[in-house]
Design an enzyme around this catalytic site. Structure first.
Site, PDB file in Angstrom:
ATOM      1  N   LYS A   4       3.592 -19.949  11.293  1.00 42.60           N
ATOM      2  CA  LYS A   4       4.297 -19.276  12.396  1.00 42.60           C
ATOM      3  C   LYS A   4       5.224 -20.248  13.132  1.00 42.60           C
ATOM      4  CE  LYS A   4       2.933 -15.566  11.154  1.00 42.60           C
ATOM      5  NZ  LYS A   4       3.802 -14.425  10.865  1.00 42.60           N
TER       6      LYS A   4
ATOM      7  N   ASP B 121       4.986  -6.982  -3.606  1.00 44.51           N
ATOM      8  CA  ASP B 121       4.478  -8.173  -2.918  1.00 44.51           C
ATOM      9  C   ASP B 121       5.681  -9.007  -2.472  1.00 44.51           C
ATOM     10  OD1 ASP B 121       3.511 -10.800  -2.368  1.00 44.51           O
ATOM     11  OD2 ASP B 121       1.734 -10.389  -3.569  1.00 44.51           O
TER      12      ASP B 121
ATOM     13  N   ASP C 269       0.848  -1.198   0.000  1.00 45.24           N
ATOM     14  CA  ASP C 269       0.000   0.000   0.000  1.00 45.24           C
ATOM     15  C   ASP C 269       0.890   1.257   0.000  1.00 45.24           C
ATOM     16  OD1 ASP C 269      -1.575   2.213   0.908  1.00 45.24           O
ATOM     17  OD2 ASP C 269      -3.081   0.777   1.618  1.00 45.24           O
TER      18      ASP C 269
ATOM     19  N   ALA D  24      -6.725  -8.350  12.122  1.00 50.65           N
ATOM     20  CA  ALA D  24      -8.060  -8.951  12.289  1.00 50.65           C
ATOM     21  C   ALA D  24      -8.959  -8.608  11.098  1.00 50.65           C
ATOM     22  CB  ALA D  24      -8.687  -8.462  13.592  1.00 50.65           C
TER      23      ALA D  24
ATOM     24  N   ASN E 202       8.605  -9.134   8.515  1.00 46.30           N
ATOM     25  CA  ASN E 202       7.426  -8.993   9.374  1.00 46.30           C
ATOM     26  C   ASN E 202       6.109  -9.170   8.611  1.00 46.30           C
ATOM     27  OD1 ASN E 202       5.736  -7.665  11.623  1.00 46.30           O
ATOM     28  ND2 ASN E 202       5.543  -6.179   9.937  1.00 46.30           N
TER      29      ASN E 202
ATOM     30  N   TYR F 132      -2.422 -20.730   9.306  1.00 47.38           N
ATOM     31  CA  TYR F 132      -1.648 -19.598   9.824  1.00 47.38           C
ATOM     32  C   TYR F 132      -0.693 -20.062  10.926  1.00 47.38           C
ATOM     33  CZ  TYR F 132      -0.600 -15.279  12.347  1.00 47.38           C
ATOM     34  OH  TYR F 132       0.057 -14.243  12.981  1.00 47.38           O
TER      35      TYR F 132
HETATM   36  N1  NAP Z   1      -1.898  -8.688  15.040  1.00 51.49           N
HETATM   37  C1  NAP Z   1      -1.730  -9.815  15.693  1.00 51.49           C
HETATM   38  O1  NAP Z   1      -2.574 -10.215  16.540  1.00 51.49           O
HETATM   39  C2  NAP Z   1      -0.481 -10.630  15.475  1.00 51.49           C
HETATM   40  C3  NAP Z   1      -0.123 -11.573  16.464  1.00 51.49           C
HETATM   41  C4  NAP Z   1       1.019 -12.342  16.258  1.00 51.49           C
HETATM   42  C5  NAP Z   1       1.780 -12.170  15.110  1.00 51.49           C
HETATM   43  N2  NAP Z   1       1.404 -11.245  14.172  1.00 51.49           N
HETATM   44  C6  NAP Z   1       2.238 -11.102  12.969  1.00 51.49           C
HETATM   45  O2  NAP Z   1       2.665  -9.769  12.890  1.00 51.49           O
HETATM   46  C7  NAP Z   1       3.032  -9.490  11.536  1.00 51.49           C
HETATM   47  C8  NAP Z   1       2.510  -8.107  11.165  1.00 51.49           C
HETATM   48  O3  NAP Z   1       1.094  -8.138  11.180  1.00 51.49           O
HETATM   49  P1  NAP Z   1       0.214  -6.992  11.837  1.00 51.49           P
HETATM   50  O4  NAP Z   1      -0.446  -7.566  13.024  1.00 51.49           O
HETATM   51  O5  NAP Z   1       0.983  -5.747  11.988  1.00 51.49           O
HETATM   52  O6  NAP Z   1      -0.934  -6.871  10.726  1.00 51.49           O
HETATM   53  P2  NAP Z   1      -1.232  -5.711   9.632  1.00 51.49           P
HETATM   54  O7  NAP Z   1      -1.494  -4.430  10.307  1.00 51.49           O
HETATM   55  O8  NAP Z   1      -2.275  -6.304   8.752  1.00 51.49           O
HETATM   56  O9  NAP Z   1       0.135  -5.592   8.842  1.00 51.49           O
HETATM   57  C9  NAP Z   1       0.534  -6.592   7.931  1.00 51.49           C
HETATM   58  C10 NAP Z   1       1.604  -6.015   7.042  1.00 51.49           C
HETATM   59  O10 NAP Z   1       2.055  -7.057   6.159  1.00 51.49           O
HETATM   60  C11 NAP Z   1       2.023  -6.569   4.837  1.00 51.49           C
HETATM   61  N3  NAP Z   1       1.744  -7.633   3.889  1.00 51.49           N
HETATM   62  C12 NAP Z   1       0.829  -8.616   4.019  1.00 51.49           C
HETATM   63  N4  NAP Z   1       0.868  -9.397   2.915  1.00 51.49           N
HETATM   64  C13 NAP Z   1       1.820  -8.880   2.106  1.00 51.49           C
HETATM   65  C14 NAP Z   1       2.332  -9.247   0.837  1.00 51.49           C
HETATM   66  N5  NAP Z   1       1.863 -10.308   0.154  1.00 51.49           N
HETATM   67  N6  NAP Z   1       3.328  -8.502   0.289  1.00 51.49           N
HETATM   68  C15 NAP Z   1       3.802  -7.409   0.949  1.00 51.49           C
HETATM   69  N7  NAP Z   1       3.355  -7.026   2.156  1.00 51.49           N
HETATM   70  C16 NAP Z   1       2.376  -7.757   2.722  1.00 51.49           C
HETATM   71  C17 NAP Z   1       0.941  -5.512   4.814  1.00 51.49           C
HETATM   72  O11 NAP Z   1       1.265  -4.608   3.781  1.00 51.49           O
HETATM   73  P3  NAP Z   1       0.165  -4.050   2.721  1.00 51.49           P
HETATM   74  O12 NAP Z   1      -1.122  -3.884   3.484  1.00 51.49           O
HETATM   75  O13 NAP Z   1       0.789  -2.763   2.284  1.00 51.49           O
HETATM   76  O14 NAP Z   1       0.092  -5.101   1.692  1.00 51.49           O
HETATM   77  C18 NAP Z   1       1.092  -4.861   6.181  1.00 51.49           C
HETATM   78  O15 NAP Z   1       2.078  -3.864   6.139  1.00 51.49           O
HETATM   79  C19 NAP Z   1       2.464 -10.628  10.692  1.00 51.49           C
HETATM   80  O16 NAP Z   1       3.497 -11.495  10.304  1.00 51.49           O
HETATM   81  C20 NAP Z   1       1.520 -11.335  11.657  1.00 51.49           C
HETATM   82  O17 NAP Z   1       1.404 -12.700  11.368  1.00 51.49           O
HETATM   83  C21 NAP Z   1       0.289 -10.482  14.337  1.00 51.49           C
END
Ligand code: NAP
Length: 268
Positions: free
Chosen positions: A161, A64, A40, A195, A91, A157
């Protein structure tokens, strides 16, 4: 001894939102220059503005993570703009809510491509470049508390992880002789775009304002908390970053009594 972070360069994927964006801001406040990757472009630009407001350089690379050649393109961009990189945080990731028997082969392969293979590819390529340049570095992946036990209906998922966790543990040992630290990061549920995206991927759009209504406060955190933990790990590298003791205690109990998971299985 604490690592000096001023003027180091960190590359962050998934930097347009949530944990990645919070880590970018925390890194900039700690003196690092930041290379931001995401899809984005508008949100990437806004995070870059925040990094620059902290007086640090921000470089944005849109794409991507799972596209062929993307890791090389990202690291090339970091080296071209800033001469080098010192820290790489893989990340980017997402989840969806679906039982394994209802998950298609394409969905399973796509989530492994984004969460696992793209992250591994980035760390492999970063390690090779650091070794070739005889430079120390720090490589991290954002795994999850779910690396230790599956969340029902988030089986695909959880599996990505767990795989990330395993690879990071092995890479940490393999790269130690090269003075390259490797860490896996294990957040509990965090208030981000996760979410919302998981709901969209699962075909059940969410009322974002109520996404966390049913989650006990003990299991929920803000992305700044994860970012602070990542920064502490950059200062004093260690193989695993946990932002809460709860999942490790639960995993220890489940290792002793495996059927405990059947009893306390978290609602998916
Ligand atoms: N939130 C939770 O509860 C939680 C808990 C444990 C672990 N995590 C992990 O934390 C990490 C970050 O997630 P978040 O919680 O911060 O969620 P988020 O706000 O949805 O952020 C996810 C990020 O990943 C990017 N992304 C996803 N798919 C992509 C792709 N195919 N190519 C390039 N970029 C991609 C998105 O970029 P764009 O939107 O720009 O594509 C966004 O910047 C993830 O690995 C997630 O599994 C999250």
């Amino acid at each position: 001894m604490a690592q000096e972070l001023t003027d180091r360069v960190i590359v962050i994927t998934g930097a347009s939102s949530g944990i990645g964006a919070a880590t970018a801001f925390a890194a900039a406040r700690a003196g690092l220059h930041v290379v931001l990757h995401g899809r984005d472009t508008a949100r990437l630009a806004s995070v870059a503005d925040g990094v620059r407001a902290a007086g640090r350089t921000a470089v944005t690379v849109a794409g991507d993570v799972a596209a062929p050649g993307e890791s090389g393109r990202l690291l090339d961009a970091a080296e071209a703009a800033l001469g080098q990189f010192d820290v790489v945080f893989a990340n980017a990731g997402y989840g969806f809510r679906r039982a394994m028997h209802e998950t298609s082969d394409a969905e399973l392969r796509r989530i492994f491509d984004v969460n696992f293979f793209a992250a591994v590819d980035l760390l492999q390529q970063a390690a090779r470049r650091l070794i070739a340049a005889a430079r120390p570095g720090h490589l991290l992946m954002c795994s999850s508390a779910l690396a230790l036990f599956p969340l029902i209906r988030f089986s695909a998922y959880s599996a990505t992880k767990a795989a990330q966790h395993h690879v990071c543990r092995a890479m940490a040992l393999e790269l130690r002789p090269h003075r390259i630290a490797v860490s896996s990061v294990h957040p509990i549920m965090t208030r981000t775009g996760f979410a919302d995206r998981a709901a969209a991927e699962s075909g059940r759009p969410l009322d974002a304002a109520r996404a966390y209504d049913d989650v006990p406060a003990l299991l929920l955190q803000d992305p700044d908390r994860v970012a602070r933990a990542v920064l502490r790990c950059l200062r004093r590298p260690r193989p695993e970053v946990w932002t809460s003791r709860l999942p490790r205690l639960a995993a220890a109990a489940m290792a002793l009594v495996p059927r405990l998971l059947d009893v306390v299985a978290v609602r998916g």
